[in-house]
Design a protein around this motif. Structure first.
Motif, mmCIF file in Angstrom:
data_model
loop_
_atom_site.group_PDB
_atom_site.id
_atom_site.type_symbol
_atom_site.label_atom_id
_atom_site.label_comp_id
_atom_site.label_asym_id
_atom_site.label_seq_id
_atom_site.Cartn_x
_atom_site.Cartn_y
_atom_site.Cartn_z
ATOM 1 N N SER A 104 -18.032 68.437 32.527
ATOM 2 C CA SER A 104 -16.628 68.517 34.007
ATOM 3 C C SER A 104 -17.695 67.673 35.235
ATOM 4 O O SER A 104 -18.786 67.800 34.964
ATOM 5 C CB SER A 104 -16.384 69.382 33.402
ATOM 6 N N PRO A 105 -16.782 66.531 35.706
ATOM 7 C CA PRO A 105 -17.097 66.722 36.727
ATOM 8 C C PRO A 105 -17.343 67.505 37.707
ATOM 9 O O PRO A 105 -17.833 67.561 38.471
ATOM 10 C CB PRO A 105 -15.887 65.273 37.722
ATOM 11 N N VAL A 106 -16.906 68.531 37.847
ATOM 12 C CA VAL A 106 -16.991 69.981 38.941
ATOM 13 C C VAL A 106 -18.227 70.967 38.379
ATOM 14 O O VAL A 106 -17.887 71.756 38.278
ATOM 15 C CB VAL A 106 -15.768 70.599 38.649
ATOM 16 N N ALA A 107 -18.947 70.885 37.010
ATOM 17 C CA ALA A 107 -20.092 71.392 36.823
ATOM 18 C C ALA A 107 -20.892 71.905 37.922
ATOM 19 O O ALA A 107 -21.757 72.635 37.835
ATOM 20 C CB ALA A 107 -20.951 69.988 35.578
ATOM 21 N N GLY A 108 -21.455 71.598 38.478
ATOM 22 C CA GLY A 108 -22.287 71.606 39.689
ATOM 23 C C GLY A 108 -21.460 72.802 39.923
ATOM 24 O O GLY A 108 -22.100 74.205 40.914
ATOM 25 N N LEU A 109 -20.083 73.314 40.389
ATOM 26 C CA LEU A 109 -19.762 74.516 40.032
ATOM 27 C C LEU A 109 -20.060 75.439 39.331
ATOM 28 O O LEU A 109 -20.162 77.295 40.262
ATOM 29 C CB LEU A 109 -18.216 74.799 40.183
ATOM 30 N N LEU A 110 -20.694 75.744 38.843
ATOM 31 C CA LEU A 110 -21.368 76.297 37.240
ATOM 32 C C LEU A 110 -22.982 76.644 37.988
ATOM 33 O O LEU A 110 -23.343 77.620 36.974
ATOM 34 C CB LEU A 110 -20.889 76.524 36.004
ATOM 35 N N SER A 111 -22.981 75.927 38.745
ATOM 36 C CA SER A 111 -24.366 76.253 38.913
ATOM 37 C C SER A 111 -24.621 77.653 39.891
ATOM 38 O O SER A 111 -24.642 78.469 39.901
ATOM 39 C CB SER A 111 -25.059 75.382 40.440
ATOM 40 N N LYS A 112 -26.290 78.223 39.755
ATOM 41 C CA LYS A 112 -26.956 79.219 39.748
ATOM 42 C C LYS A 112 -26.040 79.982 40.920
ATOM 43 O O LYS A 112 -25.343 81.543 41.282
ATOM 44 C CB LYS A 112 -28.055 79.694 40.156
ATOM 45 N N TYR A 113 -25.731 79.694 42.127
ATOM 46 C CA TYR A 113 -25.206 79.934 43.870
ATOM 47 C C TYR A 113 -23.933 79.434 43.934
ATOM 48 O O TYR A 113 -23.332 79.624 44.310
ATOM 49 C CB TYR A 113 -25.808 79.037 44.851
ATOM 50 N N GLY A 114 -23.774 78.124 42.962
ATOM 51 C CA GLY A 114 -21.556 77.347 42.195
ATOM 52 C C GLY A 114 -20.812 78.531 43.109
ATOM 53 O O GLY A 114 -19.858 78.904 43.720
ATOM 54 N N PRO A 115 -20.863 79.651 41.926
ATOM 55 C CA PRO A 115 -19.770 80.612 41.222
ATOM 56 C C PRO A 115 -19.748 81.227 43.145
ATOM 57 O O PRO A 115 -18.489 81.796 43.885
ATOM 58 C CB PRO A 115 -19.543 80.975 40.399
ATOM 59 N N GLN A 116 -20.399 81.689 43.762
ATOM 60 C CA GLN A 116 -20.308 82.319 44.855
ATOM 61 C C GLN A 116 -20.179 81.874 45.953
ATOM 62 O O GLN A 116 -19.787 82.377 46.876
ATOM 63 C CB GLN A 116 -22.138 83.242 44.759
ATOM 64 N N GLU A 117 -21.001 80.788 46.002
ATOM 65 C CA GLU A 117 -20.207 79.817 47.256
ATOM 66 C C GLU A 117 -18.966 79.428 47.396
ATOM 67 O O GLU A 117 -18.333 79.695 48.297
ATOM 68 C CB GLU A 117 -21.221 78.261 47.137
ATOM 69 N N GLU A 118 -18.068 79.079 46.100
ATOM 70 C CA GLU A 118 -16.827 78.690 45.694
ATOM 71 C C GLU A 118 -15.785 80.090 45.816
ATOM 72 O O GLU A 118 -15.190 80.096 46.949
ATOM 73 C CB GLU A 118 -16.247 78.605 44.392
ATOM 74 N N ALA A 119 -16.692 81.498 45.643
ATOM 75 C CA ALA A 119 -16.025 82.941 46.116
ATOM 76 C C ALA A 119 -15.672 82.966 47.244
ATOM 77 O O ALA A 119 -14.459 83.391 48.367
ATOM 78 C CB ALA A 119 -16.845 84.144 45.206
ATOM 79 N N PHE A 120 -16.859 82.718 47.932
ATOM 80 C CA PHE A 120 -16.742 82.984 49.145
ATOM 81 C C PHE A 120 -15.981 82.224 50.085
ATOM 82 O O PHE A 120 -15.314 82.637 50.663
ATOM 83 C CB PHE A 120 -18.441 82.660 50.015
ATOM 84 N N ARG A 121 -15.941 80.793 50.366
ATOM 85 C CA ARG A 121 -15.133 79.878 50.469
ATOM 86 C C ARG A 121 -13.876 80.429 50.228
ATOM 87 O O ARG A 121 -12.761 80.333 50.856
ATOM 88 C CB ARG A 121 -15.136 78.567 49.691
ATOM 89 N N PHE A 122 -13.281 80.296 49.334
ATOM 90 C CA PHE A 122 -12.180 81.134 48.311
ATOM 91 C C PHE A 122 -10.956 82.313 49.859
ATOM 92 O O PHE A 122 -10.251 82.879 49.624
ATOM 93 C CB PHE A 122 -11.427 81.768 46.817
ATOM 94 N N ALA A 123 -12.238 83.511 49.263
ATOM 95 C CA ALA A 123 -12.030 84.301 50.748
ATOM 96 C C ALA A 123 -12.198 84.798 51.967
ATOM 97 O O ALA A 123 -10.994 84.691 52.223
ATOM 98 C CB ALA A 123 -13.691 85.885 50.074
ATOM 99 N N MET A 124 -12.562 83.333 52.414
ATOM 100 C CA MET A 124 -12.458 82.784 53.971
ATOM 101 C C MET A 124 -11.366 82.656 53.868
ATOM 102 O O MET A 124 -10.407 82.502 54.627
ATOM 103 C CB MET A 124 -13.760 82.155 54.907
ATOM 104 N N MET A 125 -10.511 81.448 53.038
ATOM 105 C CA MET A 125 -9.344 80.694 53.088
ATOM 106 C C MET A 125 -8.224 82.081 52.740
ATOM 107 O O MET A 125 -7.740 81.742 53.996
ATOM 108 C CB MET A 125 -9.032 79.869 51.774
ATOM 109 N N VAL A 126 -8.669 83.044 52.047
ATOM 110 C CA VAL A 126 -7.834 83.989 51.686
ATOM 111 C C VAL A 126 -7.859 84.869 53.377
ATOM 112 O O VAL A 126 -6.285 85.192 53.851
ATOM 113 C CB VAL A 126 -7.752 85.030 50.956
ATOM 114 N N LEU A 127 -8.478 84.772 54.030
ATOM 115 C CA LEU A 127 -8.679 85.837 54.969
ATOM 116 C C LEU A 127 -7.934 85.295 56.463
ATOM 117 O O LEU A 127 -7.283 86.016 57.174
ATOM 118 C CB LEU A 127 -10.112 86.503 55.437
ATOM 119 N N ARG A 128 -7.892 83.693 56.502
ATOM 120 C CA ARG A 128 -7.551 83.326 56.975
ATOM 121 C C ARG A 128 -6.100 82.613 57.519
ATOM 122 O O ARG A 128 -5.970 82.429 58.414
ATOM 123 C CB ARG A 128 -8.698 81.609 57.434
ATOM 124 N N SER A 129 -5.608 83.241 56.198
ATOM 125 C CA SER A 129 -3.906 82.977 55.729
ATOM 126 C C SER A 129 -2.953 83.902 56.337
ATOM 127 O O SER A 129 -3.732 85.709 56.932
ATOM 128 C CB SER A 129 -3.577 82.965 54.681
#
Length: 66
Positions: free
Chosen positions: A41-66
């Motif tokens: 997939s074009p977003v396969a980079g999200l599956l790298s070793k740190y990709g999911p953790q980084e995305e989870a962190f960004r998502f958590a920040m999004m929720v906390l900002r709202s």
């Protein structure tokens, strides 16, 4: 998958109204649902070793900002 998309549209997308970068991150993450072969997939980079953790962190920040 339909339930996940509906939840994202109704609950998560509004949280990113003030931050286009977070909306982009959300879209990229949800794009993983569209591919049977995630590695190709074009977003396969999200599956790298740190990709999911980084995305989870960004998502958590999004929720906390709202």
């Amino acid at each position: 998958m339909a339930t996940a998309l509906q939840y994202a549209q109704e609950e998560l997308a509004p949280c990113s109204d003030n931050d286009p970068e977070l909306l982009s991150d959300l879209e990229r993450t949800l794009a993983l649902l569209a591919f049977a072969d995630l590695e190709q997939s074009p977003v396969a980079g999200l599956l790298s070793k740190y990709g999911p953790q980084e995305e989870a962190f960004r998502f958590a920040m999004m929720v906390l900002r709202s």
